[in-house]
Design a protein around this motif. Structure first.
Motif, PDB file in Angstrom:
ATOM      1  N   ALA A 161       0.670  -0.957  -0.136  1.00  0.00           N
ATOM      2  CA  ALA A 161       0.677   0.503   0.168  1.00  0.00           C
ATOM      3  C   ALA A 161       0.843   1.458   0.347  1.00  0.00           C
ATOM      4  O   ALA A 161       0.202   2.592  -0.665  1.00  0.00           O
ATOM      5  CB  ALA A 161      -0.768   0.279   1.180  1.00  0.00           C
ATOM      6  N   ARG A 162       1.969   1.357   0.757  1.00  0.00           N
ATOM      7  CA  ARG A 162       3.180   2.377   0.808  1.00  0.00           C
ATOM      8  C   ARG A 162       3.313   2.366  -0.017  1.00  0.00           C
ATOM      9  O   ARG A 162       4.325   3.648  -1.253  1.00  0.00           O
ATOM     10  CB  ARG A 162       4.212   2.809   1.546  1.00  0.00           C
ATOM     11  CG  ARG A 162       4.477   3.174   1.922  1.00  0.00           C
ATOM     12  CD  ARG A 162       3.893   4.579   2.689  1.00  0.00           C
ATOM     13  NE  ARG A 162       4.110   6.063   2.479  1.00  0.00           N
ATOM     14  CZ  ARG A 162       3.308   6.767   3.231  1.00  0.00           C
ATOM     15  NH1 ARG A 162       2.452   7.297   4.192  1.00  0.00           N
ATOM     16  NH2 ARG A 162       3.707   8.054   2.365  1.00  0.00           N
ATOM     17  N   LYS A 163       3.777   1.684  -1.072  1.00  0.00           N
ATOM     18  CA  LYS A 163       4.422   2.018  -2.497  1.00  0.00           C
ATOM     19  C   LYS A 163       3.601   2.677  -3.194  1.00  0.00           C
ATOM     20  O   LYS A 163       3.942   2.902  -4.353  1.00  0.00           O
ATOM     21  CB  LYS A 163       5.202   0.056  -3.093  1.00  0.00           C
ATOM     22  CG  LYS A 163       5.865  -0.612  -2.596  1.00  0.00           C
ATOM     23  CD  LYS A 163       6.594  -1.801  -3.043  1.00  0.00           C
ATOM     24  CE  LYS A 163       7.470  -2.450  -2.290  1.00  0.00           C
ATOM     25  NZ  LYS A 163       7.806  -3.214  -2.249  1.00  0.00           N
ATOM     26  N   LEU A 164       1.823   1.957  -3.050  1.00  0.00           N
ATOM     27  CA  LEU A 164       1.342   2.365  -4.354  1.00  0.00           C
ATOM     28  C   LEU A 164       1.054   3.951  -4.228  1.00  0.00           C
ATOM     29  O   LEU A 164       1.289   4.755  -4.793  1.00  0.00           O
ATOM     30  CB  LEU A 164       0.456   2.218  -4.503  1.00  0.00           C
ATOM     31  CG  LEU A 164      -1.224   2.525  -4.791  1.00  0.00           C
ATOM     32  CD1 LEU A 164      -0.969   2.200  -6.145  1.00  0.00           C
ATOM     33  CD2 LEU A 164      -2.500   1.533  -4.350  1.00  0.00           C
ATOM     34  N   ALA A 167       4.594   6.371  -5.507  1.00  0.00           N
ATOM     35  CA  ALA A 167       3.798   5.945  -6.863  1.00  0.00           C
ATOM     36  C   ALA A 167       3.729   6.826  -7.150  1.00  0.00           C
ATOM     37  O   ALA A 167       3.365   7.753  -7.919  1.00  0.00           O
ATOM     38  CB  ALA A 167       4.132   5.127  -7.344  1.00  0.00           C
ATOM     39  N   SER A 168       2.326   7.832  -6.099  1.00  0.00           N
ATOM     40  CA  SER A 168       0.371   7.886  -6.617  1.00  0.00           C
ATOM     41  C   SER A 168       0.584   9.833  -5.939  1.00  0.00           C
ATOM     42  O   SER A 168      -0.211   9.877  -7.014  1.00  0.00           O
ATOM     43  CB  SER A 168      -0.516   7.077  -6.540  1.00  0.00           C
ATOM     44  OG  SER A 168       0.144   6.006  -7.309  1.00  0.00           O
ATOM     45  N   VAL A 169       1.288   9.244  -5.487  1.00  0.00           N
ATOM     46  CA  VAL A 169       0.819  10.934  -4.313  1.00  0.00           C
ATOM     47  C   VAL A 169       1.948  11.644  -3.211  1.00  0.00           C
ATOM     48  O   VAL A 169       2.463  10.438  -3.135  1.00  0.00           O
ATOM     49  CB  VAL A 169      -0.232  10.858  -3.053  1.00  0.00           C
ATOM     50  CG1 VAL A 169       0.031  11.500  -2.724  1.00  0.00           C
ATOM     51  CG2 VAL A 169      -0.900   9.694  -3.814  1.00  0.00           C
ATOM     52  N   PRO A 170       2.898  12.120  -4.802  1.00  0.00           N
ATOM     53  CA  PRO A 170       4.287  12.794  -4.092  1.00  0.00           C
ATOM     54  C   PRO A 170       4.250  13.238  -2.672  1.00  0.00           C
ATOM     55  O   PRO A 170       2.897  14.222  -2.664  1.00  0.00           O
ATOM     56  CB  PRO A 170       4.572  13.579  -5.575  1.00  0.00           C
ATOM     57  CG  PRO A 170       3.770  13.215  -6.633  1.00  0.00           C
ATOM     58  CD  PRO A 170       2.501  12.146  -6.286  1.00  0.00           C
ATOM     59  N   ASN A 171       5.460  13.162  -1.980  1.00  0.00           N
ATOM     60  CA  ASN A 171       5.314  13.829  -1.224  1.00  0.00           C
ATOM     61  C   ASN A 171       3.970  13.103   0.183  1.00  0.00           C
ATOM     62  O   ASN A 171       3.931  15.056   1.109  1.00  0.00           O
ATOM     63  CB  ASN A 171       5.239  15.623  -1.257  1.00  0.00           C
ATOM     64  CG  ASN A 171       6.282  15.549  -2.468  1.00  0.00           C
ATOM     65  OD1 ASN A 171       7.839  14.978  -2.246  1.00  0.00           O
ATOM     66  ND2 ASN A 171       6.203  16.481  -3.270  1.00  0.00           N
ATOM     67  N   SER A 231       1.062  23.190   3.290  1.00  0.00           N
ATOM     68  CA  SER A 231       1.480  21.723   3.737  1.00  0.00           C
ATOM     69  C   SER A 231       0.200  20.885   5.083  1.00  0.00           C
ATOM     70  O   SER A 231       0.605  19.798   5.193  1.00  0.00           O
ATOM     71  CB  SER A 231       2.855  22.081   4.516  1.00  0.00           C
ATOM     72  OG  SER A 231       2.714  22.134   6.140  1.00  0.00           O
ATOM     73  N   ASP A 232      -0.460  21.900   5.686  1.00  0.00           N
ATOM     74  CA  ASP A 232      -1.830  21.463   6.536  1.00  0.00           C
ATOM     75  C   ASP A 232      -2.901  20.384   5.612  1.00  0.00           C
ATOM     76  O   ASP A 232      -3.759  19.805   6.167  1.00  0.00           O
ATOM     77  CB  ASP A 232      -2.757  22.385   7.649  1.00  0.00           C
ATOM     78  CG  ASP A 232      -1.260  22.406   8.458  1.00  0.00           C
ATOM     79  OD1 ASP A 232      -0.703  21.659   8.635  1.00  0.00           O
ATOM     80  OD2 ASP A 232      -1.757  23.480   9.218  1.00  0.00           O
ATOM     81  N   ILE A 233      -3.056  20.879   4.508  1.00  0.00           N
ATOM     82  CA  ILE A 233      -4.388  19.972   3.162  1.00  0.00           C
ATOM     83  C   ILE A 233      -3.540  19.502   2.387  1.00  0.00           C
ATOM     84  O   ILE A 233      -3.086  20.035   1.643  1.00  0.00           O
ATOM     85  CB  ILE A 233      -5.507  21.332   3.075  1.00  0.00           C
ATOM     86  CG1 ILE A 233      -6.145  21.891   4.753  1.00  0.00           C
ATOM     87  CG2 ILE A 233      -6.380  20.274   2.842  1.00  0.00           C
ATOM     88  CD1 ILE A 233      -6.206  21.189   5.748  1.00  0.00           C
ATOM     89  N   ILE A 234      -3.499  18.501   2.079  1.00  0.00           N
ATOM     90  CA  ILE A 234      -3.462  18.042   0.449  1.00  0.00           C
ATOM     91  C   ILE A 234      -4.828  17.684  -0.131  1.00  0.00           C
ATOM     92  O   ILE A 234      -5.701  16.547   0.487  1.00  0.00           O
ATOM     93  CB  ILE A 234      -3.299  16.610   0.916  1.00  0.00           C
ATOM     94  CG1 ILE A 234      -1.927  17.265   1.751  1.00  0.00           C
ATOM     95  CG2 ILE A 234      -2.193  15.963  -0.748  1.00  0.00           C
ATOM     96  CD1 ILE A 234      -0.697  15.772   1.732  1.00  0.00           C
ATOM     97  N   TRP A 235      -5.277  18.251  -1.340  1.00  0.00           N
ATOM     98  CA  TRP A 235      -6.893  18.370  -2.259  1.00  0.00           C
ATOM     99  C   TRP A 235      -6.563  17.096  -2.613  1.00  0.00           C
ATOM    100  O   TRP A 235      -5.860  17.523  -3.859  1.00  0.00           O
ATOM    101  CB  TRP A 235      -7.268  19.908  -2.437  1.00  0.00           C
ATOM    102  CG  TRP A 235      -6.921  21.043  -1.797  1.00  0.00           C
ATOM    103  CD1 TRP A 235      -6.234  21.549  -0.941  1.00  0.00           C
ATOM    104  CD2 TRP A 235      -8.514  21.101  -0.419  1.00  0.00           C
ATOM    105  NE1 TRP A 235      -7.102  22.653  -0.032  1.00  0.00           N
ATOM    106  CE2 TRP A 235      -7.763  22.232   0.854  1.00  0.00           C
ATOM    107  CE3 TRP A 235      -9.789  20.455  -0.264  1.00  0.00           C
ATOM    108  CZ2 TRP A 235      -9.070  22.970   1.172  1.00  0.00           C
ATOM    109  CZ3 TRP A 235     -11.029  20.658   0.258  1.00  0.00           C
ATOM    110  CH2 TRP A 235     -10.197  21.654   1.595  1.00  0.00           C
ATOM    111  N   PHE A 236      -7.205  16.694  -3.363  1.00  0.00           N
ATOM    112  CA  PHE A 236      -7.488  15.164  -4.781  1.00  0.00           C
ATOM    113  C   PHE A 236      -8.989  15.956  -4.769  1.00  0.00           C
ATOM    114  O   PHE A 236      -9.940  15.823  -4.064  1.00  0.00           O
ATOM    115  CB  PHE A 236      -7.494  13.635  -3.976  1.00  0.00           C
ATOM    116  CG  PHE A 236      -6.147  13.468  -3.991  1.00  0.00           C
ATOM    117  CD1 PHE A 236      -4.996  14.702  -3.328  1.00  0.00           C
ATOM    118  CD2 PHE A 236      -6.383  11.913  -3.367  1.00  0.00           C
ATOM    119  CE1 PHE A 236      -3.478  13.925  -3.013  1.00  0.00           C
ATOM    120  CE2 PHE A 236      -4.563  11.820  -4.159  1.00  0.00           C
ATOM    121  CZ  PHE A 236      -3.580  12.198  -3.196  1.00  0.00           C
TER     122      PHE A 236
END
Length: 354
Positions: A161-164, A167-171, A231-236
């Motif tokens: 799961a971490r590898k995925l 690869a998909s969600v940098p940083n 840096s507190d929010i990552i929007w998808f």
């Protein structure tokens, strides 16, 4: 037995109502292959006014409206009718709906609830709402919990799961909180952000927000820009990649889901099945969905939400206990097999009176 379905959502909806329809019909086909299942994907006029007669002419015994409605001609046939009511949010949270939409839903969905031989409610909370708003007798309502998509019942290996994610969600940080769902006022993301902003910055994990929205999303983004660090929010956007969503659940510290109202609350179950605890609400169906895996808060009380969020962040043992008990609860209460068996019993009981 020959069972007909209003399959509009089955074919054309790729979120909650569509997933419910596809999961149910697939489970019935697999567990009860001796029956015939007819899926109607009709245009508006036929679907609304003629589908009951069409199902009768095709030799069906039972007609199931999978998403809150039934054709208006169904009472003129010899069919036994079943309708699944998912929620009555237009009644319980009317500010989200235009006036004309509320009137339309009341007319269509209220008629279906009052005229069906059996109403299937997806939670006890929805059952109580149907009784309260549409005066449907309790003996006409069956509560049948819905499962989540089959993928979520098989946990991902944490390393994979971490590898995925890498690869998909940098940083993406090692520790983060998660919010999943449509970004609208009912889901209460703004309340989540208000509580998060009150957590000391050095102790504040970032929040990954998975979902899409419009005006309310912009309101949330404006609050975040004024009261939280970038840096507190990552929007998808909404994730169609369920494997990636499962990986996000797997590594999250907790899911934050303090919604004001839910017919059921699928993300709560999805999260708990991955062994991730949930902060959610004391209202509507959410205590049913979370069971012992939820830390429950009043969604309108930001002080309470903040204190419970701080507790969840600080107490790893609490998170582990909630996750363990919640996962066991969801695996025993919300299964595809259980839903199919209960639904088949509804069809059999209804068809006995033909």
């Amino acid at each position: 037995m020959k069972i007909a379905f209003d399959a509009k959502r089955y074919y054309h909806n790729h979120t909650g109502l569509g997933n419910y329809s596809r999961t149910l019909v697939t489970a019935l086909q697999q567990q009860f292959p001796e029956n015939e299942y007819v899926l109607y994907d009709e245009k508006f006029l036929t679907r609304t006014f003629k589908m009951g007669r069409k199902a009768q002419n095709d030799g069906c015994q039972v007609l199931h409206g999978l998403s809150n409605e039934l054709p208006l001609d169904s009472r003129k046939t010899g069919l036994k009718t079943v309708v699944t009511i998912h929620d009555v949010a237009w009644r319980t949270f009317p500010d989200m709906y235009h006036f004309i939409d509320r009137q339309l839903y009341d007319m269509k969905y209220g008629w279906a609830a009052r005229n069906a031989d059996v109403v299937v409610a997806i939670s006890e909370s929805t059952k109580q709402d149907v009784m309260r708003f549409y005066n449907v007798p309790e003996e006409h309502i069956e509560v049948i919990y819905q499962p989540v998509t089959e993928l979520f019942y098989t946990p991902l290996d944490r390393t994979e799961a971490r590898k995925l994610l890498d690869a998909s969600v940098p940083n993406l940080p090692q520790e983060y909180l998660l919010s999943v769902g449509s970004i609208n006022s009912r889901k209460n993301l703004l309340g989540t952000l208000q509580a998060l902003a009150r957590i000391d910055a050095e102790n504040r994990p970032p929040l990954v927000v998975v979902g899409r929205g419009r005006e309310y999303m912009r309101e949330c983004q404006q609050f975040a820009s004024q009261h939280l660090r970038q840096s507190d929010i990552i929007w998808f956007n909404h994730l169609d990649d369920l494997a990636l969503l499962q990986a996000l659940y797997t590594h999250a510290m907790a899911l934050l889901y303090p919604s004001h109202y839910e017919g059921f609350g699928l993300p709560v179950v999805e999260s708990l099945l991955q062994g991730t605890p949930v902060l959610t609400s004391t209202v509507s169906s959410l205590p049913e969905a979370a069971g012992p895996g939820g830390l429950l808060v009043n969604p309108t009380d930001i002080d309470e939400m903040t204190s419970q969020l701080k507790r969840l962040i600080d107490d790893e043992a609490l998170r582990h206990r909630l996750a363990t008990e919640g996962e066991a609860y969801c695996r025993s209460h919300f299964t595809t097999q259980g839903m199919a068996e209960q639904m088949m019993n509804v069809y059999r009981d209804a068809s006995e009176f033909l």
